[in-house]
Write an enzyme that holds these catalytic residues in place. Structure first.
Site, short mmCIF file in Angstrom:
data_model
loop_
_atom_site.label_atom_id
_atom_site.label_comp_id
_atom_site.label_asym_id
_atom_site.label_seq_id
_atom_site.Cartn_x
_atom_site.Cartn_y
_atom_site.Cartn_z
CE1 TYR A 196 14.33 31.25 4.70
CE2 TYR A 196 14.40 28.87 4.43
CZ TYR A 196 14.20 30.13 3.90
OH TYR A 196 13.85 30.26 2.59
NE ARG A 202 -6.24 0.63 11.49
CZ ARG A 202 -5.03 0.47 10.97
NH1 ARG A 202 -4.14 1.45 11.03
NH2 ARG A 202 -4.70 -0.68 10.41
CE LYS A 260 -0.18 -0.35 5.04
NZ LYS A 260 -0.92 -0.96 6.17
CG MET A 315 10.39 23.26 -0.11
SD MET A 315 9.37 24.33 -1.12
CE MET A 315 8.44 25.21 0.12
C1 LIG Z 1 -0.08 -1.93 6.83
C2 LIG Z 1 -0.65 -3.21 7.29
C3 LIG Z 1 0.16 -4.34 7.44
C4 LIG Z 1 1.67 -4.31 7.33
O1 LIG Z 1 2.20 -3.77 8.51
P1 LIG Z 1 3.79 -3.64 8.74
O2 LIG Z 1 3.91 -3.16 10.12
O3 LIG Z 1 4.27 -2.65 7.74
O4 LIG Z 1 4.34 -5.00 8.51
C5 LIG Z 1 -0.46 -5.55 7.74
N1 LIG Z 1 -1.80 -5.62 7.91
C6 LIG Z 1 -2.60 -4.54 7.80
C7 LIG Z 1 -4.07 -4.69 8.03
C8 LIG Z 1 -2.06 -3.31 7.51
O5 LIG Z 1 -2.85 -2.24 7.43
#
Ligand SMILES: *Cc1c(COP(=O)(O)O)cnc(C)c1O
Length: 366
Positions: free
Chosen positions: A262, A138, A42, A310
């Protein structure tokens, strides 16, 4: 010394070592032998580039996990043909249409989604995981509803149940009892129902063997950062995949007592050489990094001084007076673990990876 222009190569670059990525997947297989692997790619594979990462791993994993439908659709359109699991599942009826059209697997975690499925008239086959909330609060159904839910799902003959899933909230801390609580709650969800189970994220894979179940879901560890508090990636045999580097833009002298950057938050404690590095928060380097932060140049760790701006940051070159314009400076990666940089920035490697912006070139090797 005059500098030839051709010596200076390119701008900010995130070099992605696909051999290291495959090595880290090997660590998953070693730690969770025989388990099926849903590699989590993702958010652009945690900033590493979703498609190239998918292409590098597709022959060695059983599925990919994405957060959103559009991520999965774009992978499918690009020709990735392993199962694609959408962790957030559908929000609308259109999403169900997309899932069928692109053969996506949906995670169903909410009654709203169940109602969508029940109201669906098309009856084309659809693969789904059911997600339970065992303590993270969640996403996920209440485990107390499990029996009733299974009946609801099984009443939809076109729906194919891939398995039962939950997510660990505190697995990064091996001293935290929450994980045991979550594992024992998950054991009570439909015992003996014959469906596959998936619990472990990277931390679960490395620290909680009881969480391995049938499918593991590694994310961070694939990219070579440590998912465990107080454990180095090195000690876990994980190799850094992304090396973020950029050429030195300018080298000049600053007199004792003069402010740099800065706000003049840092002043030269003596006459010294200052290096200006062509990367800043516009590329994803954290502005709030602490004073102890270092970059790597010709094998030397040099302190970041003054405020990160930046497009640039400045480094104290007293440790390496021979540094030249065009020298590549490493911000994290090979030789400078991202875990360490994350600590200097009071954050976690996830945010550093995901924060690398689009103007940074991704370069694939290995
Ligand atoms: C992002 C995610 C993972 C992977 O988690 P990591 O800590 O990056 O290994 C696994 N399961 C779900 C549901 C996630 O949202």
């Amino acid at each position: 010394m005059p500098i030839s222009i051709t010596e200076v190569d390119g701008g900010a670059c995130a070099c992605i070592d696909l051999a290291a990525l495959r090595h880290n997947l090997g660590v998953v297989h070693e730690r969770a032998p025989g388990r099926r692997v849903m590699a989590v790619i993702k958010s652009q594979a945690y900033g590493h580039g979703m498609l190239p990462v998918a292409q590098a791993l597709q022959e060695r994993v059983d599925a990919f996990a994405l957060a959103r439908i559009d991520e999965a659709v774009s992978l499918r359109k690009a020709g990735i043909d392993v199962p694609l699991v959408v962790l957030e599942g559908p929000l609308t009826a259109d999403d169900l249409g997309l899932a069928r059209r692109y053969a996506l697997t949906l995670v169903i975690h909410d009654l709203h989604q169940l109602a969508l499925l029940q109201g669906d008239m098309s009856s084309g086959a659809l693969d789904c995981w059911i997600k339970f909330d065992t303590g993270m609060h969640r996403l996920g159904f209440d485990p107390a509803q499990a029996g009733w839910l299974l009946g609801q799902f099984r009443a939809l003959p076109w729906l194919r149940l891939a398995g039962l899933m939950t997510h660990l909230a505190n697995a990064d801390d091996i001293a935290d009892a929450t994980t045991e609580t979550q594992l024992s709650r998950m054991r009570l969800v439909l015992p003996g129902c014959g469906l596959a189970r998936s619990i472990a994220n990277s931390a679960g894979i490395l620290a909680w063997p009881d969480s391995h179940a049938d499918w593991v879901r590694p994310g961070l560890m694939l990219y070579g950062a440590s998912p465990l508090i107080g454990r180095d990636a090195d000690a876990l045999d994980l190799r850094s995949v992304m090396t973020l580097s950029v050429p030195l833009l300018a080298v000049h002298r600053v007199s004792c007592g003069e402010p740099v950057g800065y706000g003049g938050t840092w002043r030269a404690p003596e006459d010294l050489s200052l290096g200006v590095v062509g990367i800043g928060y516009g590329d994803g380097y954290p502005r709030h990094i602490r004073r102890v932060a270092k970059v790597l140049l010709r094998g030397h760790r040099l302190p970041v001084v003054g405020r990160v701006s930046m497009d640039m940051l400045t480094v104290d070159l007293r440790g390496l007076p021979e540094a030249r314009v065009g020298d590549r400076v490493t911000l994290w990666g090979d030789g400078l673990p991202v875990d360490e940089v994350a600590r200097w920035a009071d954050t976690i490697p996830y945010t550093l990876f995901c924060g690398v912006t689009a103007r940074v070139t991704r370069d694939y090797g290995g």
